[in-house]
Each structure stands twice: as structure tokens, then as C-alpha cells.
Scaffold this motif. Structure first.
Motif, PDB file in Angstrom:
ATOM      1  N   ALA A 191       0.832  -1.203   0.000  1.00  0.00           N
ATOM      2  CA  ALA A 191       0.000   0.000   0.000  1.00  0.00           C
ATOM      3  C   ALA A 191       0.868   1.254   0.000  1.00  0.00           C
ATOM      4  CB  ALA A 191      -0.916  -0.004   1.226  1.00  0.00           C
ATOM      5  N   ILE A 192       1.955   1.229   0.778  1.00  0.00           N
ATOM      6  CA  ILE A 192       2.871   2.377   0.803  1.00  0.00           C
ATOM      7  C   ILE A 192       3.468   2.590  -0.584  1.00  0.00           C
ATOM      8  CG2 ILE A 192       5.088   3.187   1.694  1.00  0.00           C
ATOM      9  CD1 ILE A 192       4.374   1.830   4.344  1.00  0.00           C
ATOM     10  N   GLY A 193       3.876   1.491  -1.233  1.00  0.00           N
ATOM     11  CA  GLY A 193       4.429   1.591  -2.576  1.00  0.00           C
ATOM     12  C   GLY A 193       3.408   2.097  -3.585  1.00  0.00           C
ATOM     13  N   TYR A 194       2.172   1.634  -3.450  1.00  0.00           N
ATOM     14  CA  TYR A 194       1.116   2.064  -4.366  1.00  0.00           C
ATOM     15  C   TYR A 194       0.879   3.568  -4.265  1.00  0.00           C
ATOM     16  CZ  TYR A 194      -3.605   2.844  -6.148  1.00  0.00           C
ATOM     17  OH  TYR A 194      -4.697   3.343  -6.814  1.00  0.00           O
ATOM     18  N   TYR A 195       0.764   4.068  -3.028  1.00  0.00           N
ATOM     19  CA  TYR A 195       0.518   5.497  -2.851  1.00  0.00           C
ATOM     20  C   TYR A 195       1.729   6.324  -3.297  1.00  0.00           C
ATOM     21  CZ  TYR A 195      -3.987   5.193  -0.536  1.00  0.00           C
ATOM     22  OH  TYR A 195      -5.320   5.000  -0.281  1.00  0.00           O
ATOM     23  N   ARG A 196       2.928   5.758  -3.126  1.00  0.00           N
ATOM     24  CA  ARG A 196       4.134   6.507  -3.505  1.00  0.00           C
ATOM     25  C   ARG A 196       4.268   6.629  -5.010  1.00  0.00           C
ATOM     26  NH1 ARG A 196       7.162   9.548  -4.766  1.00  0.00           N
ATOM     27  NH2 ARG A 196       9.311   9.977  -4.111  1.00  0.00           N
ATOM     28  N   PHE A 197       4.059   5.531  -5.733  1.00  0.00           N
ATOM     29  CA  PHE A 197       4.343   5.541  -7.157  1.00  0.00           C
ATOM     30  C   PHE A 197       3.109   5.774  -8.029  1.00  0.00           C
ATOM     31  CE2 PHE A 197       7.705   2.884  -5.258  1.00  0.00           C
ATOM     32  CZ  PHE A 197       8.800   3.639  -5.636  1.00  0.00           C
ATOM     33  N   SER A 198       1.922   5.414  -7.519  1.00  0.00           N
ATOM     34  CA  SER A 198       0.714   5.604  -8.310  1.00  0.00           C
ATOM     35  C   SER A 198       0.031   6.932  -8.008  1.00  0.00           C
ATOM     36  CB  SER A 198      -0.262   4.449  -8.063  1.00  0.00           C
ATOM     37  OG  SER A 198      -1.435   4.611  -8.820  1.00  0.00           O
ATOM     38  N   LYS A 209       1.492   9.348  -6.105  1.00  0.00           N
ATOM     39  CA  LYS A 209       2.521  10.352  -5.826  1.00  0.00           C
ATOM     40  C   LYS A 209       2.382  10.941  -4.430  1.00  0.00           C
ATOM     41  CE  LYS A 209       3.695   9.715 -10.074  1.00  0.00           C
ATOM     42  NZ  LYS A 209       4.865   8.838 -10.383  1.00  0.00           N
ATOM     43  N   GLU A 210       2.054  10.093  -3.476  1.00  0.00           N
ATOM     44  CA  GLU A 210       1.879  10.535  -2.094  1.00  0.00           C
ATOM     45  C   GLU A 210       2.841   9.744  -1.194  1.00  0.00           C
ATOM     46  OE1 GLU A 210      -1.632  10.907   1.321  1.00  0.00           O
ATOM     47  OE2 GLU A 210      -2.137  10.355  -0.733  1.00  0.00           O
ATOM     48  N   ASN A 211       3.749  10.463  -0.572  1.00  0.00           N
ATOM     49  CA  ASN A 211       4.755   9.837   0.285  1.00  0.00           C
ATOM     50  C   ASN A 211       4.193   9.684   1.693  1.00  0.00           C
ATOM     51  OD1 ASN A 211       7.009   9.073   1.783  1.00  0.00           O
ATOM     52  ND2 ASN A 211       8.402  10.364   0.603  1.00  0.00           N
ATOM     53  N   LEU A 212       3.902   8.439   2.098  1.00  0.00           N
ATOM     54  CA  LEU A 212       3.340   8.184   3.421  1.00  0.00           C
ATOM     55  C   LEU A 212       4.420   7.994   4.481  1.00  0.00           C
ATOM     56  CD1 LEU A 212       0.493   5.661   2.499  1.00  0.00           C
ATOM     57  CD2 LEU A 212       0.339   8.143   2.729  1.00  0.00           C
ATOM     58  N   VAL A 213       5.651   7.746   4.033  1.00  0.00           N
ATOM     59  CA  VAL A 213       6.723   7.461   4.985  1.00  0.00           C
ATOM     60  C   VAL A 213       7.308   8.744   5.575  1.00  0.00           C
ATOM     61  CG1 VAL A 213       9.009   6.414   5.256  1.00  0.00           C
ATOM     62  CG2 VAL A 213       7.290   5.305   3.825  1.00  0.00           C
ATOM     63  N   ARG A 214       7.533   9.751   4.746  1.00  0.00           N
ATOM     64  CA  ARG A 214       8.190  10.970   5.217  1.00  0.00           C
ATOM     65  C   ARG A 214       7.468  11.619   6.397  1.00  0.00           C
ATOM     66  NH1 ARG A 214       8.559  16.448   4.644  1.00  0.00           N
ATOM     67  NH2 ARG A 214      10.706  17.273   4.600  1.00  0.00           N
ATOM     68  N   PRO A 215       6.126  11.782   6.362  1.00  0.00           N
ATOM     69  CA  PRO A 215       5.452  12.372   7.528  1.00  0.00           C
ATOM     70  C   PRO A 215       5.632  11.551   8.797  1.00  0.00           C
ATOM     71  CG  PRO A 215       4.017  12.440   5.608  1.00  0.00           C
ATOM     72  CD  PRO A 215       5.191  11.582   5.251  1.00  0.00           C
ATOM     73  N   MET A 216       5.798  10.234   8.663  1.00  0.00           N
ATOM     74  CA  MET A 216       5.995   9.405   9.846  1.00  0.00           C
ATOM     75  C   MET A 216       7.422   9.525  10.373  1.00  0.00           C
ATOM     76  SD  MET A 216       4.374   7.588  11.999  1.00  0.00           S
ATOM     77  CE  MET A 216       2.817   7.146  11.225  1.00  0.00           C
ATOM     78  N   ILE A 217       8.285  10.192   9.620  1.00  0.00           N
ATOM     79  CA  ILE A 217       9.649  10.454  10.066  1.00  0.00           C
ATOM     80  C   ILE A 217       9.772  11.870  10.634  1.00  0.00           C
ATOM     81  CG2 ILE A 217      12.065  10.681   9.355  1.00  0.00           C
ATOM     82  CD1 ILE A 217      11.531   8.556   7.238  1.00  0.00           C
TER      83      ILE A 217
END
Length: 224
Positions: free
Chosen positions: A161-168, A170-178
Motif C-alpha cells: 500500500a505504501i508503494g502504491y501510494y508513492r508511485f501511483s 505520488k503521495e509519500n506516506l513514509v516521510r510524515p511518519m519520520i
């Protein structure tokens, strides 16, 4: 665009600590031997973290509270139809919320069953003396043959799901969690992330650790 504090520091630390512990549990379970002692310790840590997250879901920052991502069937259907609301792009969207609740539930079941498991080789849960032999067998079977595969499946789905949102999308879900902050198109409330709230989180974490310590000690006090 508006910069919003989405994930407070306690939520971020919880998330990454849980990631490390779950990976550690998977590794130690497969290595076996003396590493099972670390498997137990990591299990206690995971249980502490999960209890913390349950409490923090009521008293934490705005977007960490369950009330901010508790969606009804209509909201889920509308989201799947492409009718997302602005807040769905900030914290957990309806599908993300389903993933969060699913992971919390499955991890609680996995850790809970581990407390009552006994493989009769190198692993004995601390609470096996409190239940019958049939209950121990059932817990052991679930922990070894069912629960761990569900955990692995959910982890893989989470990563996909993280990969889907990142590449499809264009939403980075990891950066806000950092970093904690996220750029959003509409003005929305920021999560409380003050020194006071962080001290509150530390107190909650210590309390949860004491609860787990007391729970684990029940087996010893019963004469096991």
C-alpha cells in the motif's frame, strides 16, 4: 499548501519501535535456540507498545486519535468511489484506518497467544500455568501456524500500500511518519506535539510497561 503536524513524536516513535520489534520477532522465531529469549523480550515490548497505542488513541495528538480515523461504511464506500474528503489526505484514510485497526488486532492476538504458548522445546510462555493444557495447545497452534502468517501477510500488504501510494498516487506516506509534518492543500488542525504531551506519552508508556510486567509476573506467582 499548508504545513501541518500530522504525527506527534510519540506516535512516530511508537511506529518505528514497533517496526523494529516485529522484524526482530520474525527473525528470532525463525532462528530459534537461545534467540527465543529475545523473542520473549521483544514480545513483551510489543505488548507494551500496543497498550500504549490503545491509550494514545484516546489522549494523543489529533490525527493519532481513533476518533479522527473511525469511518463508517458510507465514508469507506465514498472513498473507494473517488469521493475522498480533504481530511482523508492528512491522517489515515478509510483504507489506512482499516489497516491500522487490523494490524493492532492481529498483533494483540499474536502476542497474547504467545503468552500462553508452549512448543515443548525451547519456548514457554509466562502464563501457561494459568490455563488448561487444551488452551495452551490451542494458543500454541494459533501462534505458530496461523497468527504469524497473518502478521506477515498484513505487513506485506502494508508495504504494498505504501508503494502504491508513492508511485501511483505520488503521495509519500513514509516521510510524515519520520518528520511529523505534511503538506496539505487545505487548512486542517495540527496535532498537539508539545513538551507536555510528550511527557504525558512517557508517563503512559511507563504505566503500560508496569502493566505488562505485572501481567507476565502472574505466571510466576501462580507457582509455575
Amino acid at each position: 499548501m499548508h504545513s501541518v503536524r500530522v504525527w506527534d513524536l510519540p506516535t512516530r516513535l511508537f511506529h518505528w519501535a514497533l517496526v523494529v520489534c516485529v522484524i526482530g520477532q520474525i527473525v528470532t522465531a525463525n532462528v530459534g535456540g537461545n534467540w527465543m529469549n529475545w523473542h520473549l523480550r521483544l514480545g513483551y515490548t510489543v505488548l507494551t507498545l500496543l497498550l500504549f497505542r490503545l491509550v494514545w488513541g484516546f489522549v494523543g495528538g489529533h490525527w493519532s486519535r481513533f476518533s479522527s480515523f473511525l469511518y463508517g461504511p458510507t465514508a469507506v464506500l465514498n472513498y473507494l468511489r473517488g469521493q475522498a474528503r480533504p481530511e482523508h489526505r492528512v491522517g489515515h484514510n478509510p483504507l489506512g484506518a482499516f489497516s491500522v485497526f487490523g494490524l493492532l488486532t492481529i498483533l494483540l492476538l499474536q502476542v497474547g497467544s504467545g503468552l500462553f504458548s508452549d512448543d515443548e522445546i525451547a519456548f514457554t510462555g509466562p502464563l501457561v500455568s494459568l490455563v488448561s493444557g487444551d488452551a495452551v495447545s490451542l494458543a500454541t497452534s494459533y501462534h505458530k501456524n496461523v497468527g504469524k502468517f497473518i502478521v506477515l501477510a498484513l505487513v506485506v500488504l502494508h508495504l504494498l500500500a505504501i508503494g502504491y501510494y508513492r508511485f501511483s498516487k505520488k503521495e509519500n506516506l513514509v516521510r510524515p511518519m519520520i518528520v511529523g509534518d505534511k503538506q496539505v492543500p487545505t487548512a486542517v488542525p495540527s496535532a498537539r506535539d508539545s513538551t507536555q504531551s510528550r511527557l504525558l506519552a512517557l508517563g503512559v508508556l511507563c504505566l503500560c510497561a508496569l502493566v505488562v510486567y505485572g501481567l507476565v509476573g502472574l505466571g510466576a506467582t501462580s507457582g509455575f
